[in-house]
Design a protein around this motif. Structure first.
Motif, PDB file in Angstrom:
ATOM      1  N   LYS A   2       1.171  28.545   5.407  1.00  0.00           N
ATOM      2  CA  LYS A   2      -0.032  28.895   4.640  1.00  0.00           C
ATOM      3  C   LYS A   2      -1.255  28.943   5.538  1.00  0.00           C
ATOM      4  O   LYS A   2      -2.048  29.887   5.474  1.00  0.00           O
ATOM      5  CB  LYS A   2      -0.235  27.883   3.516  1.00  0.00           C
ATOM      6  CG  LYS A   2      -1.397  28.218   2.591  1.00  0.00           C
ATOM      7  CD  LYS A   2      -1.478  27.209   1.440  1.00  0.00           C
ATOM      8  CE  LYS A   2      -2.642  27.542   0.518  1.00  0.00           C
ATOM      9  NZ  LYS A   2      -2.746  26.579  -0.614  1.00  0.00           N
ATOM     10  N   LEU A   3      -1.415  27.909   6.407  1.00  0.00           N
ATOM     11  CA  LEU A   3      -2.573  27.872   7.296  1.00  0.00           C
ATOM     12  C   LEU A   3      -2.531  28.999   8.315  1.00  0.00           C
ATOM     13  O   LEU A   3      -3.560  29.596   8.654  1.00  0.00           O
ATOM     14  CB  LEU A   3      -2.634  26.522   8.016  1.00  0.00           C
ATOM     15  CG  LEU A   3      -3.818  26.321   8.965  1.00  0.00           C
ATOM     16  CD1 LEU A   3      -5.145  26.436   8.204  1.00  0.00           C
ATOM     17  CD2 LEU A   3      -3.727  24.956   9.659  1.00  0.00           C
ATOM     18  N   ALA A   4      -1.325  29.331   8.761  1.00  0.00           N
ATOM     19  CA  ALA A   4      -1.179  30.382   9.773  1.00  0.00           C
ATOM     20  C   ALA A   4      -1.243  31.783   9.171  1.00  0.00           C
ATOM     21  O   ALA A   4      -1.426  32.768   9.892  1.00  0.00           O
ATOM     22  CB  ALA A   4       0.152  30.203  10.506  1.00  0.00           C
ATOM     23  N   GLU A  24       4.092  37.923  19.099  1.00  0.00           N
ATOM     24  CA  GLU A  24       3.313  36.949  19.862  1.00  0.00           C
ATOM     25  C   GLU A  24       2.102  36.477  19.060  1.00  0.00           C
ATOM     26  O   GLU A  24       1.738  35.288  19.105  1.00  0.00           O
ATOM     27  CB  GLU A  24       2.850  37.570  21.184  1.00  0.00           C
ATOM     28  CG  GLU A  24       2.162  36.596  22.133  1.00  0.00           C
ATOM     29  CD  GLU A  24       3.056  35.433  22.537  1.00  0.00           C
ATOM     30  OE1 GLU A  24       2.518  34.337  22.812  1.00  0.00           O
ATOM     31  OE2 GLU A  24       4.292  35.612  22.589  1.00  0.00           O
ATOM     32  N   LYS A  25       1.529  37.403  18.289  1.00  0.00           N
ATOM     33  CA  LYS A  25       0.367  37.049  17.477  1.00  0.00           C
ATOM     34  C   LYS A  25       0.729  36.017  16.409  1.00  0.00           C
ATOM     35  O   LYS A  25       0.021  35.017  16.217  1.00  0.00           O
ATOM     36  CB  LYS A  25      -0.193  38.305  16.813  1.00  0.00           C
ATOM     37  CG  LYS A  25      -1.486  38.076  16.030  1.00  0.00           C
ATOM     38  CD  LYS A  25      -2.017  39.388  15.466  1.00  0.00           C
ATOM     39  CE  LYS A  25      -3.311  39.159  14.676  1.00  0.00           C
ATOM     40  NZ  LYS A  25      -3.828  40.430  14.108  1.00  0.00           N
ATOM     41  N   SER A  26       1.860  36.250  15.725  1.00  0.00           N
ATOM     42  CA  SER A  26       2.310  35.305  14.691  1.00  0.00           C
ATOM     43  C   SER A  26       2.667  33.968  15.314  1.00  0.00           C
ATOM     44  O   SER A  26       2.377  32.900  14.749  1.00  0.00           O
ATOM     45  CB  SER A  26       3.524  35.863  13.945  1.00  0.00           C
ATOM     46  OG  SER A  26       3.166  37.014  13.206  1.00  0.00           O
ATOM     47  N   ARG A  27       3.299  34.024  16.464  1.00  0.00           N
ATOM     48  CA  ARG A  27       3.699  32.793  17.152  1.00  0.00           C
ATOM     49  C   ARG A  27       2.475  31.939  17.479  1.00  0.00           C
ATOM     50  O   ARG A  27       2.463  30.725  17.255  1.00  0.00           O
ATOM     51  CB  ARG A  27       4.464  33.131  18.421  1.00  0.00           C
ATOM     52  CG  ARG A  27       4.969  31.918  19.188  1.00  0.00           C
ATOM     53  CD  ARG A  27       5.851  32.349  20.374  1.00  0.00           C
ATOM     54  NE  ARG A  27       6.271  31.185  21.128  1.00  0.00           N
ATOM     55  CZ  ARG A  27       5.558  30.593  22.062  1.00  0.00           C
ATOM     56  NH1 ARG A  27       4.353  31.078  22.384  1.00  0.00           N
ATOM     57  NH2 ARG A  27       5.998  29.516  22.692  1.00  0.00           N
ATOM     58  N   VAL A  69       1.062  30.289  14.316  1.00  0.00           N
ATOM     59  CA  VAL A  69       1.890  29.176  13.844  1.00  0.00           C
ATOM     60  C   VAL A  69       1.687  27.950  14.730  1.00  0.00           C
ATOM     61  O   VAL A  69       1.513  26.821  14.235  1.00  0.00           O
ATOM     62  CB  VAL A  69       3.383  29.571  13.808  1.00  0.00           C
ATOM     63  CG1 VAL A  69       4.252  28.344  13.536  1.00  0.00           C
ATOM     64  CG2 VAL A  69       3.621  30.627  12.748  1.00  0.00           C
ATOM     65  N   LEU A  70       1.703  28.145  16.043  1.00  0.00           N
ATOM     66  CA  LEU A  70       1.528  27.019  16.961  1.00  0.00           C
ATOM     67  C   LEU A  70       0.159  26.374  16.800  1.00  0.00           C
ATOM     68  O   LEU A  70       0.023  25.149  16.906  1.00  0.00           O
ATOM     69  CB  LEU A  70       1.740  27.478  18.412  1.00  0.00           C
ATOM     70  CG  LEU A  70       3.164  27.904  18.773  1.00  0.00           C
ATOM     71  CD1 LEU A  70       3.228  28.374  20.222  1.00  0.00           C
ATOM     72  CD2 LEU A  70       4.152  26.764  18.533  1.00  0.00           C
ATOM     73  N   GLN A  71      -0.852  27.199  16.526  1.00  0.00           N
ATOM     74  CA  GLN A  71      -2.197  26.663  16.294  1.00  0.00           C
ATOM     75  C   GLN A  71      -2.214  25.837  15.011  1.00  0.00           C
ATOM     76  O   GLN A  71      -2.825  24.761  14.939  1.00  0.00           O
ATOM     77  CB  GLN A  71      -3.223  27.805  16.211  1.00  0.00           C
ATOM     78  CG  GLN A  71      -4.660  27.356  16.031  1.00  0.00           C
ATOM     79  CD  GLN A  71      -5.161  26.463  17.166  1.00  0.00           C
ATOM     80  OE1 GLN A  71      -4.806  26.657  18.329  1.00  0.00           O
ATOM     81  NE2 GLN A  71      -5.982  25.464  16.829  1.00  0.00           N
TER      82      GLN A  71
END
Length: 341
Positions: free
Chosen positions: A12-14, A33-36, A39-41
């Motif tokens: 949800k946050l990502a 890479e953008k989604s990754r 998510v990591l953030q």
């Protein structure tokens, strides 16, 4: 950290789907890479730690078993892989081999990866040393829903089933054999501090004690199996002039090359100048006529797979620590000679 944070919160946050967040956190599948990065953030901001065991839960079998072990350079490990793969394939399972290089951190990474791959079960020869305990944050990896059968080594503080050979008794018999040949000063070469090594040393000490021989700590030297030069150096220590060692007892076959290298450098012949007895057989032992303690590795591998499949089908793990101990035996060759005590 909020224990209630879920992968849905991360997604949800990502601003991505739960499936995408799951792939990024689990380290499997393809994502942009953008989604990754998103998510990591989100993982970082929420201080989210995934339930790695839960990631391994699934609705159906993948027909895959992982084997996580110390070192494929180890003769025991090579034979174990062969035995496990042979039995698993008979039962319709594929096998993934994971080599930890005797590093507990690498072992944990392999476990995490295998849960992400949704393997049905794991056979493990742990890199955990005798007095080490698994950190609390990683214990779920070793005792979760995915069945694990341990071979050769046990882990302190962990409820588990361990399948191994009779290390202490076989070592006692091997030492007793050397003592009967008149060897009272027996040097030992061993790998690091694992439960199996300590069991073999215990058998060695018991045989000495029963024969009224005082144990000398200097007669045991340790070296990693990957360090051939270190093994040679430790062999030289055993053969120091004042030691009067007449036999070398090697507790792991992977150390044998370093021992033989040092004996050659010192121009010592077997068994005329020094007797030699080792654990685990291979073609070189037969070729050089080296007396060897032989473990029932094929039986251990077969038993491990059958126990694992049983646990996978019944959904039962180890409720208490148990041991399945199989008999080793000695192949007597010409590397040990009788001496005057």
């Amino acid at each position: 950290m909020d224990q209630n944070i879920t992968i849905e919160d991360v997604a949800k946050l990502a601003g991505v789907s739960r499936a995408t967040a799951g792939r990024v956190v689990g380290g499997y599948g393809n994502t942009s890479e953008k989604s990754r990065e998103k998510v990591l953030q989100a993982v970082k901001e929420l201080n989210y730690r995934p339930n790695l065991v839960a990631q391994g839960l699934r609705g159906q079998s993948t027909k895959t078993i992982a084997v996580i072990l110390g070192s494929i350079k180890n003769n025991y490990c090579n034979h174990l892989i062969y035995a496990v793969e042979k039995e698993a394939q008979k039962k319709g399972y594929n096998v993934i081999i994971c080599n930890t290089h005797e590093d507990i951190r690498q072992e944990i990474r392999h476990l995490q990866n295998m849960y992400s791959r949704q393997v049905d079960g794991i056979v493990m020869m742990s890199a955990c040393r005798t007095d080490e305990e698994i950190e609390e944050q990683y214990k779920e990896l070793y005792s979760g829903e995915t069945p694990i059968v341990f071979v050769d080594r046990k882990i302190k503080g962990l409820t588990s089933c361990v399948i191994q050979s009779n290390n202490e008794l076989a070592s006692y018999e091997a030492t007793k054999y050397l003592l009967e040949l008149g060897h009272q000063r027996i040097g030992i070469l061993a790998t690091e501090d694992y439960s199996t090594v300590n069991e073999r040393i215990k058998g060695y000490k018991r045989a000495l004690e029963e024969n009224g021989i005082v144990f000398n700590p200097k007669n045991i030297q340790f070296a990693a199996q990957s360090e051939k030069n270190k093994v040679a150096e430790m062999t030289a220590k055993l053969l120091r002039e004042k030691s009067q060692v007449t036999a070398i007892y090697v507790l792991n076959n992977s150390l044998c090359a370093g021992v033989l290298s040092e004996l050659k450098r010192q121009k010592k012949n077997i068994p005329e100048d020094i007797s030699l007895l080792v654990w685990d057989d291979e073609d070189l032992n037969e070729l050089l006529e080296i007396t060897t303690v032989v473990q029932p590795i094929e039986e251990i591998g077969k038993m491990a797979i059958n126990k694992l499949i049983h646990d996978m089908r019944t959904k039962k793990g180890a409720e208490e620590s148990t041991k399945e101990i199989l008999d080793s035996h000695i192949i007597y060759r010409s590397s040990c000679k009788k001496v005057n005590s």
